[in-house]
Design a protein around this motif. Structure first.
Motif: not given
Length: 821
Positions: A571-575
């Motif tokens: 999720s952090q990678l996408i954000e």
């Protein structure tokens, strides 16, 4: 020709020497003779002459003689000869085709559909059509046949209007159906063509025709003509049946319960020596119509109950067996073979008994092979016609639809086996097509393999056991690993999309598959790079959207067992690498794309060119089901990762809340004003539209007159009657121009009002959205403030609100955008 001239002389009288009457003058005299003569014989002669002139002088006869012909039909109905002449004349002037005589006579091409214009004039009085329908009761060939042809011309020109008139005409459909029993083939055949036109896109007429014993009569005609070996009459009968059944639940039920499915079986009987006899073009057309008829009964668009019942009847009537025989026969034309494959697919789709029957069909090869294997060999062979390969994929999908046993059998052929079966299997063919150099084979195989996994979690895990060796002696990799690598390495968009659809289907609802994918080197890096890319050429937005979708599946179905790729990390990678807003936009671009809209329409794959195949029906269903789940999961994960790291709320929070409330009240007042203004605009718009309709109606009548006058001017070009027509045409044109100017002014005013309406509506929608956003923010702020105050109280702090009350919204409640005191 001399006989015709002498006939005209007898009707028109002797002309002065050297004076040649114009066509319009001849027609006028004939019309006068038809109207004014007291002797039936004179009227008959004049009517016969009008018929002779009605092709060359169509405009004049139609413009001057329409009323006179109608008068003949009303007053002389006892005389079949004159009625026949009148009907023939009306056939000519309303014909949708232009006559050679017309073209030869007119030096200037008139770009007007004259037949349609005269049809419109004739049917302005619906009783005229009813009158023609009544003449169908007359058995005399001279009356019945031209009545059929006239109705056909009227239908071609104005189908909807004629259908409406026939529907309300007493016994109208019954009279038409009686024509199918006429012993004279030309009348029966033309009646068939008439009924084919009449039943197009009109469910009410279709029902009436079906309950008028249409199917029995049509099957009798087909049998008399020799089934599919018959001529074009068989094709017309089948086309009429197709009109009656397609998308008509009532008629399909009637057809099924009336045991008509069994009567179709003889039409699919193929002689053993068909390869020697050959397929005539007409037989190909007839068989094609039979196949379409079967598909109308089992279409995926029908209700499941009807489709299942028809599928059972088709199997019991040995029609499924006959279709499979055509499928395996030699020398079958390519278009018939393609349509047969599609038909077999829909007859077995979702029906386990039929699917099991098809699984047991063997091709007459040496050694014998299952029909499914032979079909898949064609699908992965790039030398086969594109339409045939599409049909095979559709048939294979239908075979696997709701068929867990069939899905298991296909996957089983990929798993290690102790048997020494050296024959080619479905799994081997699909794997071969999955990784070969043909992008279309990649796409077909990927989609086919994905259908072995739909709604079948057990097979998703089973397929994870499949190992492939890329080189002799090298360590084998899992099939999923190979698919992930091929997705990164493929150079063609079609190949990439096929793999993405397969992986998405495989990994959804399957945590072990997600785990295996996350361990493939470079897989997530590839998806991240594609999702964050900005290029949008050549359908790249679809590729980027599918990569985003697969990333989302890796988040949703992640069991946190892979280090560095937990739900939170992804999720952090996408954000950070893509941005939530950009990510959601990439996802949304898929469902907005044209290729998605086409693929999501129907299960059957339909495309004109191989490059058009990008997405597939079942994948579109999966995408639609999971898109919202992915966005929701990412939103929740973001909130969870933020945790308690938010800064404390400022002391001015209550003041900010009050500002929001004031803004909401202000927006409420604006909305009330906009609503009132919008109501006035709508009322004014309605009044203007009413005026416009009245002017349009008046203008329509003037246009009819003006059109005929223009046509007459063109037809009379160079003749003495031009000067007589010109003043009338000028007056009509002037009036017409005035009306058109008024219409344009009214239309502009209506458009301006509609634009104003749209602007006001958009303003209201914007205000409503702003208000909803404010309310949502207000609620969030309120909840967060209370949360922190409660935490502080738990820690022993003495907390009081700015207004001395523990409730932030004390004394006020905000609901639905309106503040209540």
């Amino acid at each position: 020709m001399e006989y015709f001239k002498s006939g005209l002389k007898s009707v028109l009288g002797t002309q002065q020497p050297g004076v040649q009457p114009t066509g319009a003058e001849i027609v006028d005299k004939l019309v006068d003779r038809v109207t004014l003569s007291t002797l039936l014989e004179d009227r008959r002669d004049a009517c016969r002459a009008l018929k002779a002139l009605s092709k060359k002088y169509r405009v004049e006869v139609g413009a001057h003689g329409m009323d006179a012909l109608h008068q003949i039909l009303e007053t002389d109905r006892a005389d079949c000869e004159i009625i026949g002449y009148a009907l023939d004349t009306l056939c000519n002037i309303t014909s949708p085709e232009r006559f050679d005589e017309e073209e030869e006579r007119n030096n200037v091409h008139i770009n007007i559909n004259v037949g349609e214009q005269f049809t419109e004039m004739f049917i302005k009085n619906p009783d005229n059509v009813t009158l023609v329908l009544n003449f169908l009761e007359e058995y005399d060939f001279r009356v019945r046949w031209p009545a059929v042809r006239l109705l056909t011309s009227l239908l071609v020109n104005k189908p909807k209007q004629i259908q409406d008139i026939v529907l309300v005409s007493p016994m109208g459909v019954s009279r038409l159906m009686d024509l199918l029993s006429d012993s004279r083939e030309i009348i029966r055949n033309d009646a068939l063509l008439l009924l084919v036109q009449l039943t197009k896109s009109n469910a009410n007429i279709q029902k009436i025709v079906a309950f008028e014993n249409a199917f029995d009569r049509l099957f009798d005609v087909i049998k008399e003509e020799g089934y599919t070996d018959g001529g074009i009459v068989v094709e017309d009968c089948l086309l009429l049946m197709l009109n009656l059944l397609k998308n008509n639940t009532s008629n399909i039920n009637f057809f099924k319960e009336g045991s008509y499915i069994q009567r179709m079986a003889p039409m699919l009987a193929i002689p053993e020596n068909i390869e020697d006899v050959g397929w005539s073009p007409q037989k190909v057309s007839n068989i094609h119509c039979v196949l379409q008829l079967i598909r109308a009964l089992v279409s995926p668009n029908n209700s499941a109950q009807i489709t299942t019942s028809c599928q059972k009847n088709l199997r019991n009537a040995n029609i499924l067996e006959a279709l499979c025989s055509i499928l395996m026969a030699n020398g079958v034309p390519a278009d018939i073979l393609t349509e047969t494959i599609n038909t077999v697919g829909e007859v077995i789709r979702g029906n386990l008994n039929n699917q099991e029957f098809f699984a047991g069909v063997m091709a007459p090869s040496t050694p014998p092979r299952p029909a499914i294997v032979v079909l898949l060999m064609s699908m992965v062979n790039e030398k086969q016609p594109f339409s045939l390969r599409c049909a095979v994929l559709y048939c294979f999908q239908c075979f696997l639809y709701k068929n867990e046993i069939g899905q298991q059998q296909v996957v089983q052929t990929l798993l290690p086996s102790t048997s020494n079966n050296a024959s080619l299997t479905t799994g081997q063919l699909l794997c071969g097509g999955l990784f070969n150099a043909d992008p279309l084979s990649n796409w077909f195989s990927a989609v086919a393999l994905s259908h072995t996994l739909i709604d079948n979690p057990a097979q998703k895990e089973q397929l994870l056991r499949v190992l492939l060796a890329t080189n002799v002696g090298s360590q084998p990799f899992s099939l999923l690993h190979q698919c992930a690598l091929f997705m990164q390495q493929a150079s063609k968009l079609q190949s990439k999309l096929g793999m993405l659809m397969l992986l998405s289907t495989w990994m959804s609802h399957c945590a072990p598959a997600v785990k295996m994918f996350l361990n493939v080197p470079g897989a997530m890096a590839f998806l991240t790079a594609q999702t964050s890319a900005t290029e949008n050429d050549n359908n790249e937005e679809v590729l980027q959207g599918l990569c985003a979708f697969l990333m989302g599946i890796c988040v949703v179905y992640n069991d946190n067992s892979v280090q560095n790729y937990s739900k939170e990390n992804l999720s952090q990678l996408i954000e950070k690498r893509v941005g939530i807003e950009t990510y959601v936009k990439k996802l949304a671009e898929v469902s907005r794309h044209e290729v998605y809209a086409k693929a999501a329409k129907q299960p059957q794959i339909k495309a004109k060119h191989s490059n058009d195949l990008l997405l597939e029906f079942e994948f579109c269903k999966l995408f639609k089901a999971l898109e919202g789940v992915i966005i929701q999961t990412l939103g929740a994960q973001k909130q969870l990762s933020n945790g308690m790291t938010e800064l404390s709320l400022s002391e001015q929070e209550n003041g900010l809340l009050l500002q929001y409330k004031d803004l909401i009240r202000e927006q409420d007042n604006m909305m009330k004003n906009l609503n009132a203004e919008l109501g006035k605009l709508k009322e004014e718009n309605t009044n203007l539209k009413t005026q416009l309709d009245e002017v349009l109606q008046t203008n329509s009548q003037l246009q009819d007159q003006n059109t005929l006058l223009k046509a007459q001017l063109a037809a009379a070009s160079g003749n003495s009657d031009v000067s007589q027509l010109l003043p009338v045409s000028t007056d009509a044109t002037s009036t017409n121009m005035q009306n058109e100017k008024l219409i344009q002014e009214l239309e502009e005013k209506v458009k301006r009002l509609e634009v104003d309406n749209e602007i006001k509506s958009e303003e209201m929608e914007k205000l409503l959205k702003d208000q909803e956003d404010l309310l949502e923010l207000l609620t969030d702020q309120d909840a967060t403030l209370n949360k922190y105050k409660n935490r502080l109280r738990e820690l022993g702090e003495n907390i009081a609100d700015d207004d001395g009350d523990s409730d932030i919204n004390s004394g006020e409640e905000v609901e639905g955008g309106i503040t209540k005191n």
